[in-house]
Design a protein around this motif. Sequence first.
Motif, mmCIF file in Angstrom:
data_model
loop_
_atom_site.group_PDB
_atom_site.id
_atom_site.type_symbol
_atom_site.label_atom_id
_atom_site.label_comp_id
_atom_site.label_asym_id
_atom_site.label_seq_id
_atom_site.Cartn_x
_atom_site.Cartn_y
_atom_site.Cartn_z
ATOM 1 N N SER A 1 -1.792 -20.743 -6.736
ATOM 2 C CA SER A 1 -2.231 -22.119 -6.978
ATOM 3 C C SER A 1 -1.379 -23.128 -6.210
ATOM 4 N N ILE A 2 -0.105 -22.805 -5.957
ATOM 5 C CA ILE A 2 0.762 -23.706 -5.201
ATOM 6 C C ILE A 2 0.403 -23.659 -3.715
ATOM 7 N N TYR A 3 0.416 -22.461 -3.176
ATOM 8 C CA TYR A 3 0.109 -22.275 -1.758
ATOM 9 C C TYR A 3 -0.242 -20.800 -1.582
ATOM 10 N N PRO A 4 -1.451 -20.461 -1.207
ATOM 11 C CA PRO A 4 -1.896 -19.062 -1.188
ATOM 12 C C PRO A 4 -1.026 -18.112 -0.375
ATOM 13 N N VAL A 5 -0.400 -18.596 0.669
ATOM 14 C CA VAL A 5 0.419 -17.713 1.502
ATOM 15 C C VAL A 5 1.680 -17.254 0.752
ATOM 16 N N LEU A 6 2.095 -18.002 -0.265
ATOM 17 C CA LEU A 6 3.282 -17.625 -1.035
ATOM 18 C C LEU A 6 3.104 -16.299 -1.772
ATOM 19 N N VAL A 7 1.875 -15.883 -1.946
ATOM 20 C CA VAL A 7 1.627 -14.593 -2.599
ATOM 21 C C VAL A 7 2.260 -13.459 -1.802
ATOM 22 N N LEU A 8 2.414 -13.640 -0.512
ATOM 23 C CA LEU A 8 3.041 -12.617 0.327
ATOM 24 C C LEU A 8 4.488 -12.350 -0.077
ATOM 25 N N LEU A 9 5.118 -13.308 -0.759
ATOM 26 C CA LEU A 9 6.495 -13.109 -1.230
ATOM 27 C C LEU A 9 6.584 -12.041 -2.307
ATOM 28 N N ILE A 10 5.476 -11.695 -2.919
ATOM 29 C CA ILE A 10 5.461 -10.714 -3.999
ATOM 30 C C ILE A 10 5.583 -9.290 -3.464
ATOM 31 N N TYR A 11 5.163 -9.045 -2.238
ATOM 32 C CA TYR A 11 5.137 -7.683 -1.712
ATOM 33 C C TYR A 11 6.485 -6.959 -1.748
ATOM 34 N N PRO A 12 7.603 -7.590 -1.446
ATOM 35 C CA PRO A 12 8.879 -6.868 -1.601
ATOM 36 C C PRO A 12 9.157 -6.449 -3.053
ATOM 37 N N PHE A 13 8.770 -7.275 -4.005
ATOM 38 C CA PHE A 13 8.973 -6.914 -5.406
ATOM 39 C C PHE A 13 8.060 -5.757 -5.811
ATOM 40 N N LEU A 14 6.833 -5.775 -5.331
ATOM 41 C CA LEU A 14 5.921 -4.671 -5.626
ATOM 42 C C LEU A 14 6.393 -3.382 -4.958
#
Length: 121
Positions: free
Chosen positions: A54-67
Amino acid sequence: MLDALNYYFEQRKFTRFWFSFGGRISRLSFLLGLLGLIVAFGFFTVVIIPILHSIYPVLVLLIYPFLAALLWSTVTLKIKRWHDMDRSGFHVLLSLIPVIGAIFFFLILIIPGTFGKNRYG
């Protein structure tokens, strides 16, 4: 000084449990670890990803290292569980086979570990 040493050793236990392939863990530790990973995955997918999207869709890419860290931890827990049964960690590769993987998952939940020391600790 003593508090700093205790903190250091507690941190090493934490990282060794979640990220190291060495050693062995009991069935209860395995179940609790998997439960923790499921909760963490649920938290990321239900709470964090929608907020970032909801803030900025590209920020979802930051989740991949945690996953990736969650996936790594799942593999290390399974390997340590196989080590507890005095088996090689390469048995984890069997979990990639669809039906056989489910059977082996239930086997590592049911079969108790070896008593005393074995090849893996």
